[in-house]
Write an enzyme that holds these catalytic residues in place. Sequence first.
Site, short mmCIF file in Angstrom:
data_model
loop_
_atom_site.label_atom_id
_atom_site.label_comp_id
_atom_site.label_asym_id
_atom_site.label_seq_id
_atom_site.Cartn_x
_atom_site.Cartn_y
_atom_site.Cartn_z
N HIS A 96 0.83 -1.21 0.00
CA HIS A 96 0.00 0.00 0.00
C HIS A 96 0.86 1.26 0.00
CE1 HIS A 96 0.24 0.90 4.43
NE2 HIS A 96 0.35 -0.41 4.54
N ASP A 138 -0.47 4.35 0.54
CA ASP A 138 -0.99 5.39 1.44
C ASP A 138 -0.31 5.25 2.79
OD1 ASP A 138 -2.44 2.93 1.95
OD2 ASP A 138 -3.95 4.07 3.05
N ASP A 166 6.13 1.60 6.80
CA ASP A 166 4.72 1.20 6.57
C ASP A 166 4.06 2.11 5.56
OD1 ASP A 166 2.16 0.18 6.82
OD2 ASP A 166 1.80 0.98 8.83
N GLU A 177 -5.24 1.32 2.34
CA GLU A 177 -5.07 0.29 3.37
C GLU A 177 -5.27 0.86 4.76
OE1 GLU A 177 -3.38 -2.52 6.23
OE2 GLU A 177 -2.76 -0.46 5.92
N GLU A 178 -4.73 2.05 4.97
CA GLU A 178 -4.76 2.63 6.32
C GLU A 178 -6.15 3.11 6.72
OE1 GLU A 178 -2.48 2.00 8.20
OE2 GLU A 178 -0.50 2.19 7.30
N ASP A 180 4.76 -6.11 4.66
CA ASP A 180 4.10 -5.03 5.41
C ASP A 180 4.02 -5.43 6.89
OD1 ASP A 180 2.81 -2.60 5.73
OD2 ASP A 180 0.82 -3.37 5.24
N HIS A 231 -24.81 23.79 32.81
CA HIS A 231 -23.96 24.34 33.86
C HIS A 231 -23.72 23.22 34.89
CE1 HIS A 231 -22.67 26.64 37.32
NE2 HIS A 231 -22.54 27.72 36.53
N THR A 258 -16.91 25.13 33.34
CA THR A 258 -17.74 24.25 34.15
C THR A 258 -18.95 23.83 33.34
OG1 THR A 258 -18.69 26.23 35.11
CG2 THR A 258 -16.98 25.10 36.39
N ARG A 287 -9.29 -6.35 18.43
CA ARG A 287 -8.45 -7.21 17.56
C ARG A 287 -8.94 -8.63 17.72
NH1 ARG A 287 -4.66 -4.25 14.21
NH2 ARG A 287 -4.67 -2.23 15.25
N HIS A 320 3.07 4.26 12.47
CA HIS A 320 1.88 4.98 12.97
C HIS A 320 2.24 6.00 14.06
CE1 HIS A 320 -1.39 1.93 11.52
NE2 HIS A 320 -0.34 1.91 10.73
#
Length: 457
Positions: free
Chosen positions: A85, A87, A118, A151-152, A178, A211, A313, A326, A425
């Site tokens: 990739h 990108d 990457d 890809e990203e 990769d 508030h 506040t 994952r 990253h």
Amino acid sequence: MNPTSYLEANKDRFISELLDLLRIPSVSADPAFSNDVLRAADYLAQKLRDAGADNVEICPTAGYPIIYGEKIIDSASPTVLVYGHYDVQPADPYELWHSPPFEPVIKENKIYARGACDDKGQLYMHIKAFELMMQQNQLPCNLKFMLEGEEEIGSNNLDIFVQQNKARLQADVIVISDTGIIANDVPSITSGLRGMSYVEVEVTGPNRDLHSGLYGGAVANPINVLCQMIASLHDENNHITIPGFYDNVQELTAEERAEMAKAPFNVEDYKSALQLGDVHGEAGYSTMERNSIRPTLDVNGIWGGYTGEGAKTVIASKAFAKISMRLVPNQTSEEITEKFKKHFTAIAPKSVTVQVKPHHGGEPVVTPTNSIAYQAASRAFEQTFGKKPIPVRSGGSIPIVAMFKSELGIDTVLMGFGLDSDAIHSPNEHYGIFNFLKGIETIPYFYKFYAEMSKSK
Ligand code: BES
Ligand code: MN
Ligand code: MN
């Protein structure tokens, strides 16, 4: 075959071409860079043509284009499809970079730039290895390149492209650089990747910001509630509490776990590299297991209320979070997204409303280590590193690997050359010149061994 003489004679040019590619800020996530993403595609298409590829085409998609190119030498020879990739991740936060992310510099034999590892540095190894084999008249396989620019951000248009180009993409194996190796003196080949379920949640309390003195204590604060809800997603053993989350998780056998534990890993070095007081994770599993063969749930971002200078506040009307899970075999992104959504909505107190928006998903994969392609890659690494590579399951995700298997029926060999310390990253991403050149040296041996071993099959 000896790639080193050509490599020696041309390495300065290889590096300078990579630096030119790294100067193009091809950030797919941010529309402000869309022209640059397209420029990176043009640059690579031209480099493929220069290296000797035929039928190079910048194929439009609903998003960023996919570059295709090929060299068909003989229909009787095996065909390898190379994916990469072009990108890159956004470079933010810029102020933490020691040099500008898109003005690559070489320091201590490392190239510093967003995308250095990457995946620009790694995909460029394949274009230069191809050039080398063409120049030395030593291309023993048919070769196809497929380079994507999304890809990203989840490869949203790749699926359709693959479905519409099944014949053109037909191959015996897919090769991707990769991923990484354990260390420069401990070569490894990635044998699995985690999948991904990515969701965004929105918690709404009162219909407007309030508030915090007049209303505080009497209405639910969506940020407080969101934090409680998120905290409840792990129990005291760091198991994930979503009902059914582990239902389909494939447990490793004792032998497989023992095999994994043989890979060199030092927890003290790990802690000191990241300046951690201690490691953390699911009870009953080692650090290496926690970050590869076990599923996870992590907040990637959380916001709401006032975050500017000074104090205000206020009880915000809304709070948000981005959450990634994952996944490992045999979880599926659809199943887990559904289970998350159901649970997260169910645990919300009546005082708020909750919305769960699924982002992208991807399926986990384990790649075979008994295939000819894996064995050829293993021999190639052994040839150039002087050591047999260890198969290692990685915690990262490249959703297209499972997709290629399901759509095209083709297995992938994950021949990456990065290091965990390359800071992908992250600010100050870099890629070792050693790794870049080692990749270009190793790849031609893969083709050589793969062609030989396919013939004698
Ligand atoms: N190259 C990485 C994935 C990777 C890195 C796998 C190192 C193994 C070792 C890839 O570009 C990436 O960042 N993937 C994303 C997933 C995607 C859907 C955004 C990831 O893993 O977060
Ligand atoms: Mn990548
Ligand atoms: Mn990435």
